[in-house]
Design a protein around this motif. Structure first.
Motif, PDB file in Angstrom:
ATOM      1  N   ASP A   3       0.850  -1.147   0.067  1.00 26.09           N
ATOM      2  CA  ASP A   3      -0.098  -0.041  -0.137  1.00 26.09           C
ATOM      3  C   ASP A   3       0.823   1.239  -0.030  1.00 26.09           C
ATOM      4  O   ASP A   3       0.697   1.985  -0.884  1.00 26.09           O
ATOM      5  CB  ASP A   3      -0.998   0.076   1.304  1.00 26.09           C
ATOM      6  N   PRO A   4       1.724   1.487   0.900  1.00 23.13           N
ATOM      7  CA  PRO A   4       2.651   2.815   1.049  1.00 23.13           C
ATOM      8  C   PRO A   4       3.516   2.672  -0.273  1.00 23.13           C
ATOM      9  O   PRO A   4       3.884   3.929  -0.916  1.00 23.13           O
ATOM     10  CB  PRO A   4       3.374   2.475   2.451  1.00 23.13           C
ATOM     11  N   LEU A   5       3.898   1.529  -0.584  1.00 22.54           N
ATOM     12  CA  LEU A   5       4.746   1.326  -1.774  1.00 22.54           C
ATOM     13  C   LEU A   5       4.213   1.989  -3.093  1.00 22.54           C
ATOM     14  O   LEU A   5       4.905   2.499  -3.710  1.00 22.54           O
ATOM     15  CB  LEU A   5       5.235   0.013  -2.014  1.00 22.54           C
ATOM     16  N   LEU A   6       2.929   1.652  -3.271  1.00 22.54           N
ATOM     17  CA  LEU A   6       2.015   2.173  -4.480  1.00 22.54           C
ATOM     18  C   LEU A   6       2.067   3.393  -4.288  1.00 22.54           C
ATOM     19  O   LEU A   6       2.301   4.282  -5.351  1.00 22.54           O
ATOM     20  CB  LEU A   6       0.585   1.427  -4.418  1.00 22.54           C
ATOM     21  N   SER A   7       1.734   4.084  -3.112  1.00 23.89           N
ATOM     22  CA  SER A   7       1.615   5.635  -3.054  1.00 23.89           C
ATOM     23  C   SER A   7       2.731   6.427  -3.171  1.00 23.89           C
ATOM     24  O   SER A   7       2.980   7.454  -3.836  1.00 23.89           O
ATOM     25  CB  SER A   7       1.049   5.829  -1.770  1.00 23.89           C
ATOM     26  N   VAL A   8       4.079   5.830  -3.014  1.00 24.73           N
ATOM     27  CA  VAL A   8       5.155   6.612  -3.261  1.00 24.73           C
ATOM     28  C   VAL A   8       5.522   6.423  -4.852  1.00 24.73           C
ATOM     29  O   VAL A   8       5.750   7.388  -5.137  1.00 24.73           O
ATOM     30  CB  VAL A   8       6.538   5.981  -2.501  1.00 24.73           C
ATOM     31  N   LEU A   9       5.271   5.359  -5.242  1.00 21.87           N
ATOM     32  CA  LEU A   9       5.341   5.192  -6.873  1.00 21.87           C
ATOM     33  C   LEU A   9       4.394   6.174  -7.534  1.00 21.87           C
ATOM     34  O   LEU A   9       4.852   6.846  -8.573  1.00 21.87           O
ATOM     35  CB  LEU A   9       4.991   3.871  -7.387  1.00 21.87           C
ATOM     36  N   ILE A  10       3.108   6.208  -7.126  1.00 19.07           N
ATOM     37  CA  ILE A  10       2.261   7.076  -7.804  1.00 19.07           C
ATOM     38  C   ILE A  10       2.872   8.691  -7.458  1.00 19.07           C
ATOM     39  O   ILE A  10       2.735   9.469  -8.519  1.00 19.07           O
ATOM     40  CB  ILE A  10       1.073   7.000  -7.210  1.00 19.07           C
ATOM     41  N   ALA A  11       3.312   9.081  -6.564  1.00 13.56           N
ATOM     42  CA  ALA A  11       3.934  10.460  -6.054  1.00 13.56           C
ATOM     43  C   ALA A  11       5.116  10.574  -6.843  1.00 13.56           C
ATOM     44  O   ALA A  11       5.153  11.801  -7.544  1.00 13.56           O
ATOM     45  CB  ALA A  11       4.026  10.449  -4.596  1.00 13.56           C
ATOM     46  N   ALA A  12       5.798   9.663  -7.033  1.00 11.73           N
ATOM     47  CA  ALA A  12       6.936   9.772  -7.865  1.00 11.73           C
ATOM     48  C   ALA A  12       6.697  10.140  -9.362  1.00 11.73           C
ATOM     49  O   ALA A  12       7.201  10.906 -10.041  1.00 11.73           O
ATOM     50  CB  ALA A  12       7.928   8.561  -7.717  1.00 11.73           C
ATOM     51  N   PHE A  13       5.707   9.340  -9.734  1.00 12.30           N
ATOM     52  CA  PHE A  13       5.315   9.432 -11.286  1.00 12.30           C
ATOM     53  C   PHE A  13       4.652  10.696 -11.364  1.00 12.30           C
ATOM     54  O   PHE A  13       5.013  11.377 -12.404  1.00 12.30           O
ATOM     55  CB  PHE A  13       4.195   8.095 -11.386  1.00 12.30           C
ATOM     56  N   ILE A  14       3.753  11.320 -10.405  1.00  9.29           N
ATOM     57  CA  ILE A  14       3.240  12.541 -10.588  1.00  9.29           C
ATOM     58  C   ILE A  14       4.409  13.579 -10.813  1.00  9.29           C
ATOM     59  O   ILE A  14       4.263  14.703 -11.639  1.00  9.29           O
ATOM     60  CB  ILE A  14       2.395  12.836  -9.425  1.00  9.29           C
ATOM     61  N   LEU A  15       5.425  13.608 -10.013  1.00  7.77           N
ATOM     62  CA  LEU A  15       6.446  14.720 -10.022  1.00  7.77           C
ATOM     63  C   LEU A  15       7.167  14.680 -11.141  1.00  7.77           C
ATOM     64  O   LEU A  15       7.433  15.495 -11.755  1.00  7.77           O
ATOM     65  CB  LEU A  15       7.399  14.195  -8.763  1.00  7.77           C
ATOM     66  N   TYR A  16       7.392  13.554 -11.733  1.00  3.84           N
ATOM     67  CA  TYR A  16       8.051  13.290 -12.788  1.00  3.84           C
ATOM     68  C   TYR A  16       7.660  14.054 -14.081  1.00  3.84           C
ATOM     69  O   TYR A  16       8.068  14.918 -14.820  1.00  3.84           O
ATOM     70  CB  TYR A  16       8.437  11.872 -13.380  1.00  3.84           C
ATOM     71  N   ASN A  17       6.174  13.835 -14.156  1.00  2.15           N
ATOM     72  CA  ASN A  17       5.672  14.360 -15.149  1.00  2.15           C
ATOM     73  C   ASN A  17       5.286  15.969 -15.253  1.00  2.15           C
ATOM     74  O   ASN A  17       5.414  16.796 -16.069  1.00  2.15           O
ATOM     75  CB  ASN A  17       4.020  13.507 -15.436  1.00  2.15           C
ATOM     76  N   VAL A  18       5.072  16.335 -13.840  1.00  2.00           N
ATOM     77  CA  VAL A  18       4.752  17.571 -13.464  1.00  2.00           C
ATOM     78  C   VAL A  18       6.036  18.531 -14.042  1.00  2.00           C
ATOM     79  O   VAL A  18       6.056  19.563 -14.607  1.00  2.00           O
ATOM     80  CB  VAL A  18       4.698  17.874 -12.239  1.00  2.00           C
ATOM     81  N   PHE A  19       7.444  17.871 -13.471  1.00  2.00           N
ATOM     82  CA  PHE A  19       8.586  18.689 -14.144  1.00  2.00           C
ATOM     83  C   PHE A  19       8.556  18.833 -15.520  1.00  2.00           C
ATOM     84  O   PHE A  19       9.280  19.831 -16.101  1.00  2.00           O
ATOM     85  CB  PHE A  19       9.602  18.076 -13.427  1.00  2.00           C
ATOM     86  N   LYS A  20       8.291  17.632 -16.207  1.00  2.00           N
ATOM     87  CA  LYS A  20       8.359  17.635 -17.655  1.00  2.00           C
ATOM     88  C   LYS A  20       7.446  18.954 -18.102  1.00  2.00           C
ATOM     89  O   LYS A  20       8.041  19.701 -19.184  1.00  2.00           O
ATOM     90  CB  LYS A  20       7.911  16.439 -18.469  1.00  2.00           C
ATOM     91  N   ASN A  21       6.187  18.999 -17.619  1.00  2.00           N
ATOM     92  CA  ASN A  21       5.249  19.937 -18.079  1.00  2.00           C
ATOM     93  C   ASN A  21       5.825  21.383 -17.842  1.00  2.00           C
ATOM     94  O   ASN A  21       5.506  22.348 -18.678  1.00  2.00           O
ATOM     95  CB  ASN A  21       4.025  19.572 -17.196  1.00  2.00           C
ATOM     96  N   LEU A  22       6.301  21.485 -16.693  1.00  5.09           N
ATOM     97  CA  LEU A  22       7.063  22.820 -16.023  1.00  5.09           C
ATOM     98  C   LEU A  22       7.823  23.299 -17.054  1.00  5.09           C
ATOM     99  O   LEU A  22       8.035  24.480 -17.463  1.00  5.09           O
ATOM    100  CB  LEU A  22       7.332  22.752 -14.764  1.00  5.09           C
ATOM    101  N   ARG A  23       9.072  22.348 -17.513  1.00  2.97           N
ATOM    102  CA  ARG A  23       9.865  22.959 -18.397  1.00  2.97           C
ATOM    103  C   ARG A  23       9.285  23.388 -19.720  1.00  2.97           C
ATOM    104  O   ARG A  23       9.738  24.466 -19.899  1.00  2.97           O
ATOM    105  CB  ARG A  23      10.723  21.438 -18.870  1.00  2.97           C
TER     106      ARG A  23
END
Length: 292
Positions: A177-197
């Motif tokens: 459960d917590p493992l999934l949540s960390v992966l989801i958060a990391a994935f969100i961050l990765y995409n957000v930074f691409k978008n921000l760029r």
């Protein structure tokens, strides 16, 4: 300006539908996440809530972006949609960091969530976000693409939660459960930074990624009577509407009618390369061009 309106009414309607779908579901999820005691559900709830804000802001800015240019904003309001994209990104970054902080203690001593409840919520999540993503899959604007990406991520996030819940239902693996949540958060961050760029490139007036300055020089230099090209600047208003300003060096003393032909030819050639708005200045060979 009339012809572009049709193109923009549609995305606004799509974003609106997706906004209400998402907001309603995000509220159900937050309650569901607390009820099932699952951080993965909560992290997806936050993701969805972030997306609802994204959608709300996008919808608002999609409406503003349609306004015609005026004395206050001589280029019109298109760039407001980029501002929308940046605000959303900041919301999502904050949310993801919060999720990661929540999940770390759970990784160290996992708590078993209510897996059956998780399964029902995850199936709902896949259906609702899938429907919203489908509505926006044909979008063109940077705004629509950003929103579509968010919704697609939500669908994937829910698929991950569903798989995790099914596994936990049969095996005692509460750490998933917590493992999934960390992966989801990391994935969100990765995409957000691409978008921000991409958004910052537009705001800082970088050359649009789909435009080649070299190619612009080439096609203009091929025009008869154009000797050289100077001071070529290109930037984008919102990731779609590209602007060019350029100096053309021409042979001495051409009549206005010939200059007009050169101008028409130049605009036609660069519009094929994706330029929507061109400003041309003519100069002679001996003229000192200040910025060059």
């Amino acid at each position: 300006m009339g012809h572009s309106h049709h193109h923009h009414d549609h995305p606004e309607g799509n974003i609106k539908v997706a906004f209400f779908l998402n907001l309603g579901f995000a509220i159900i999820e937050i309650i569901g996440g607390l009820w099932t005691n699952s951080v993965a559900i909560l992290s997806d709830a936050l993701h969805d809530l972030g997306d609802s804000l994204t959608l709300g802001v996008s919808w608002y800015f999609a409406r503003i972006a349609k306004k015609d240019r005026n004395q206050k904003y001589s280029y019109g309001y298109k760039r407001f949609s980029v501002l929308g994209a940046i605000i959303n990104s900041i919301v999502l970054v904050t949310g993801s960091i919060f999720i990661i902080i929540e999940a770390i203690p759970r990784l160290l001593n996992p708590v078993t969530p209510n897996t059956e409840g998780m399964i029902y919520l995850a199936i709902g999540g896949v259906i609702v976000n899938g429907a919203a993503a489908f509505r926006l899959s044909k979008g063109h604007s940077l705004n629509e693409k950003a929103v579509y990406m968010h919704l697609l991520e939500d669908v994937l996030g829910w698929v991950a939660v569903l798989v995790g819940a099914l596994v936990m239902n049969f095996w005692d693996l509460p750490i998933l459960d917590p493992l999934l949540s960390v992966l989801i958060a990391a994935f969100i961050l990765y995409n957000v930074f691409k978008n921000l760029r991409e958004s910052f490139r537009i705001i800082l007036q970088g050359t649009p990624s789909d435009i080649s300055i070299k190619k612009i020089h080439q096609v203009i230099r091929d025009i008869p009577k154009v000797l050289d090209v100077h001071d070529c600047h290109t930037w984008s208003l919102d990731g779609e509407y590209h602007i060019l300003s350029i100096h053309l060096v021409i042979k001495e003393d051409l009549p206005l009618s010939e200059l007009e032909n050169i101008k028409i030819e130049t605009k036609q050639r660069v519009s094929k390369l994706g330029i929507n708005h061109t400003t041309i200045e003519f100069e002679t060979q001996n003229e000192e061009c200040e910025p060059c």
